[in-house]
Write a protein that holds these residues in place. Structure first.
Motif, short mmCIF file in Angstrom:
data_model
loop_
_atom_site.label_atom_id
_atom_site.label_comp_id
_atom_site.label_asym_id
_atom_site.label_seq_id
_atom_site.Cartn_x
_atom_site.Cartn_y
_atom_site.Cartn_z
N LYS A 1 43.79 40.93 43.36
CA LYS A 1 42.32 40.52 43.80
C LYS A 1 41.87 39.26 42.60
O LYS A 1 41.04 38.37 43.15
CB LYS A 1 41.62 41.83 43.36
CG LYS A 1 39.94 41.99 43.19
CD LYS A 1 39.17 42.66 42.32
CE LYS A 1 37.69 42.53 42.62
NZ LYS A 1 36.71 43.46 42.21
N HIS A 2 41.87 39.31 41.42
CA HIS A 2 41.53 38.08 40.71
C HIS A 2 42.34 36.89 40.49
O HIS A 2 41.77 35.38 40.27
CB HIS A 2 41.44 39.04 38.90
CG HIS A 2 40.73 39.45 38.52
ND1 HIS A 2 39.13 39.94 39.23
CD2 HIS A 2 41.04 41.41 38.65
CE1 HIS A 2 38.98 41.48 38.28
NE2 HIS A 2 39.92 41.96 38.07
N ARG A 3 43.18 37.08 41.20
CA ARG A 3 44.24 35.82 41.17
C ARG A 3 43.01 34.90 42.34
O ARG A 3 43.83 33.78 41.91
CB ARG A 3 45.82 36.25 41.40
CG ARG A 3 46.37 36.37 39.99
CD ARG A 3 47.76 37.02 40.41
NE ARG A 3 48.66 37.47 38.82
CZ ARG A 3 49.75 37.01 38.33
NH1 ARG A 3 49.11 35.33 38.57
NH2 ARG A 3 49.91 37.61 37.36
N ILE A 4 43.68 35.41 43.82
CA ILE A 4 42.98 35.13 44.08
C ILE A 4 41.57 34.47 44.56
O ILE A 4 40.91 33.91 45.31
CB ILE A 4 43.15 35.92 45.45
CG1 ILE A 4 42.83 37.25 45.82
CG2 ILE A 4 44.94 35.92 46.11
CD1 ILE A 4 42.90 38.03 47.19
N GLY A 5 40.81 35.22 43.92
CA GLY A 5 39.39 34.94 43.45
C GLY A 5 38.71 35.78 44.40
O GLY A 5 37.22 35.14 44.50
N PHE A 6 38.75 37.07 44.84
CA PHE A 6 37.70 38.02 45.32
C PHE A 6 37.11 38.32 44.68
O PHE A 6 37.54 39.53 43.79
CB PHE A 6 39.53 39.42 46.72
CG PHE A 6 38.24 39.99 46.92
CD1 PHE A 6 37.81 39.17 47.92
CD2 PHE A 6 38.47 41.42 46.39
CE1 PHE A 6 37.10 40.56 48.88
CE2 PHE A 6 37.85 42.54 47.60
CZ PHE A 6 36.99 41.99 48.91
N THR A 7 36.39 38.55 44.85
CA THR A 7 35.51 38.97 44.10
C THR A 7 34.37 40.49 44.77
O THR A 7 33.65 40.74 44.49
CB THR A 7 33.77 38.02 44.08
OG1 THR A 7 33.60 37.70 45.05
CG2 THR A 7 34.40 36.58 43.80
N GLY A 8 34.53 41.12 46.45
CA GLY A 8 34.21 42.31 46.84
C GLY A 8 34.33 43.21 45.53
O GLY A 8 35.66 43.11 44.40
N THR A 9 34.34 44.67 46.05
CA THR A 9 35.24 45.88 45.37
C THR A 9 36.38 46.30 45.81
O THR A 9 36.46 46.58 47.07
CB THR A 9 34.02 47.03 45.04
OG1 THR A 9 32.82 46.47 45.11
CG2 THR A 9 34.24 48.06 44.42
N ILE A 10 37.34 46.90 44.92
CA ILE A 10 38.25 47.51 45.31
C ILE A 10 37.92 48.87 45.29
O ILE A 10 36.90 49.72 44.23
CB ILE A 10 39.68 47.56 44.12
CG1 ILE A 10 39.54 45.84 43.97
CG2 ILE A 10 40.94 48.38 44.26
CD1 ILE A 10 40.54 45.34 45.72
N TYR B 1 37.44 46.16 49.38
CA TYR B 1 39.01 46.52 50.01
C TYR B 1 39.28 47.82 49.46
O TYR B 1 38.91 48.22 48.82
CB TYR B 1 39.86 45.38 49.49
CG TYR B 1 41.42 45.91 50.08
CD1 TYR B 1 41.85 44.85 50.74
CD2 TYR B 1 41.82 46.84 49.44
CE1 TYR B 1 42.49 45.96 51.76
CE2 TYR B 1 43.80 47.16 49.88
CZ TYR B 1 43.98 46.28 51.45
OH TYR B 1 44.80 47.12 51.49
N VAL B 2 39.84 48.35 50.72
CA VAL B 2 39.59 49.62 50.38
C VAL B 2 41.49 50.08 50.17
O VAL B 2 42.01 49.97 50.86
CB VAL B 2 39.34 50.85 51.29
CG1 VAL B 2 39.66 52.80 51.55
CG2 VAL B 2 37.78 50.93 51.67
N LEU B 3 41.73 51.41 49.29
CA LEU B 3 43.33 51.74 49.35
C LEU B 3 43.19 53.51 49.91
O LEU B 3 42.14 54.18 49.06
CB LEU B 3 43.95 51.82 47.98
CG LEU B 3 44.13 50.37 47.43
CD1 LEU B 3 44.10 50.59 46.15
CD2 LEU B 3 45.28 50.20 48.11
#
Length: 437
Positions: free
Chosen positions: A221-230, A186-188
């Motif tokens: 990110k951690h709350r929803i269990g997303f394991t990708g990279t910010i 996920y990109v900011l």
């Protein structure tokens, strides 16, 4: 109809360096093993939605020049769906594995926050269906926090906390959508996270708010269990005069300040690197040294222009130097090469979209082969290791040992009582070696 827009074109295939087919790959052989890894897995190519399917060919001096079906009329539900279908069909025709999007790229226009969320949710449902239909994956998603007038003074760094909250809503939904669609990252992209005049700006407040925003994103990110990279994408200026995410080193300092250096990496863009006064390979090498290399936006600028022209990469020589640093880093992990590039305003045919992407793919693939050959040859790497070999010796270990003082290091020089031997950096030899490949 947009579903038929690319129908006349066959799937692009590898035909080898001697091919005369303009719609074939000459160097990108996705199953070829390079240093023990498939070329497709090294490069992880992605097509971007914003330039290739949303931009109508306009600039500050003129209206759009493209006449693609989804550009006709307002960006309503029908047009947005056509655009999504065309985009995933195009990525399949290119036989590339990934695509990337901003939330507003894939949805119909909306005014209220409720309409925005509903429109985006509808788009995500459709994208999930299209990914299965066309066999494509999402490299990364992001939210557009710079285009709407509400973000004229930034998003996370806006003086108004109501704008901060609006941005939080967009990022929450875009991050959750990226997770649902199996996105790898996920990109900011802080397009307006900076300022134009110091006279009306409180930098300290804006920096703290930016840090708070990013911490909230990582927490979610951690709350929803997303394991990708910010990922954060560094950019020195344009549209704002002073960007807080100027380059890789600036971003790393920001991450360290807010305790995020182990949570967030960088998405490096070639054109942004050159706008900051660096080379593309410098930014990759710096990210490698700092341990925050995440992904890459592949494009180039025009050396005669001082802005982000977002052209397709076409220099094997320049990309070889960048690819050397990627290989030295052990690859991009979850990341890949996203074509944040656009065809020119006069390139109005469907074939031009193919030619731009095919050229970019082949340029990077050929650079990968050259960089791998240089590393496997070993001469350059051996010279680099030898140049720094002293740091593996007694003095080098003593300097880095816990408890060593400045006085102890200085006393070594006094006791040795001799001038260090000068050694050539052999820059010309290094350059000649690179050119031989």
């Amino acid at each position: 109809m947009s579903a038929d827009y690319f129908a006349p074109f066959a799937t692009v295939k590898y035909e080898g360096p001697d091919s005369t087919n303009d719609l074939a790959y000459r160097w990108y052989d996705k199953d070829r093993l390079v240093m023990g890894k498939r070329m497709e897995d090294h490069l992880r190519f992605a097509v971007c939605m914003w330039h290739s399917f949303c931009w109508p060919g306009s600039d500050v001096f003129g209206a759009g020049t493209f006449s693609r079906p989804w550009h006709a009329g307002p960006n309503d539900r029908v047009r947005a769906a056509q655009k999504r279908e065309a985009a995933l069909a195009f990525v399949e025709k290119l036989d590339l594995p990934f695509y990337c999007f901003h939330d507003v790229d894939v949805m119909a226009d909306a005014e209220t926050i409720g309409e925005f969320r509903q429109s985006f949710a509808e788009a995500v449902d459709h994208l999930e269906e299209l990914q299965g239909k066309h066999g494509r994956r999402l490299l990364w998603g992001t939210a557009n926090l710079f285009g709407h007038p509400r973000y004229m003074a930034g998003a996370a760094t806006n003086p108004d906390p109501e704008v901060f909250a609006w941005a939080a809503s967009q990022v929450r939904d875009a991050l959750e959508a990226t997770h649902r669609l199996g996105g790898a990252n996920y990109v900011l992209w802080g397009g307006r996270e900076g300022y134009d005049s110091i006279l009306n700006t409180e930098i300290g407040v804006e920096q703290r708010n930016f840090g708070r925003f990013l911490n909230l994103v990582v927490d979610h990110k951690h709350r929803i269990g997303f394991t990708g990279t910010i990922l954060i994408e560094p950019k020195p200026h344009e549209p704002t005069k002073h960007q807080y995410d100027f380059d890789t080193q600036t971003v790393y300092a920001f991450l360290k300040r807010f305790g995020l250096e182990n949570e967030v990496k960088v998405n490096i863009e070639a054109n942004h690197a050159t706008l900051s006064g660096h080379t593309f390979e410098h930014e990759i090498a710096m990210a490698r040294a700092l341990g925050i290399l995440g992904s890459i936006d592949a494009n180039r600028g025009d050396p005669q222009n001082g802005w982000d022209t977002d052209q397709f990469p076409n220099s094997v020589e320049e990309l070889t130097l960048a690819m050397l640093e990627v290989l030295r880093a052990g690859g991009l992990g979850n990341g890949g090469f996203n074509f944040d590039a656009k065809v020119r305003r006069q390139s109005i045919d469907a074939a031009d979209l193919f030619h731009g992407h095919i050229g970019g793919v082949d340029t990077i693939a050929r650079a990968l082969l050259r960089a791998a050959a240089i590393i496997e040859d070993g001469q350059l790497e051996r010279f680099r290791v030898d140049r720094y070999a002293g740091w593996q010796g007694e003095l080098g270990r003593m300097i880095h040992a816990d408890g060593t003082s400045l006085a102890q290091v200085a006393d070594h020089a006094v006791a040795a009582n001799h001038e260090p031997e000068a050694r050539s950096g052999r820059q010309e030899w290094c350059e000649n070696l690179i050119n031989r490949f």
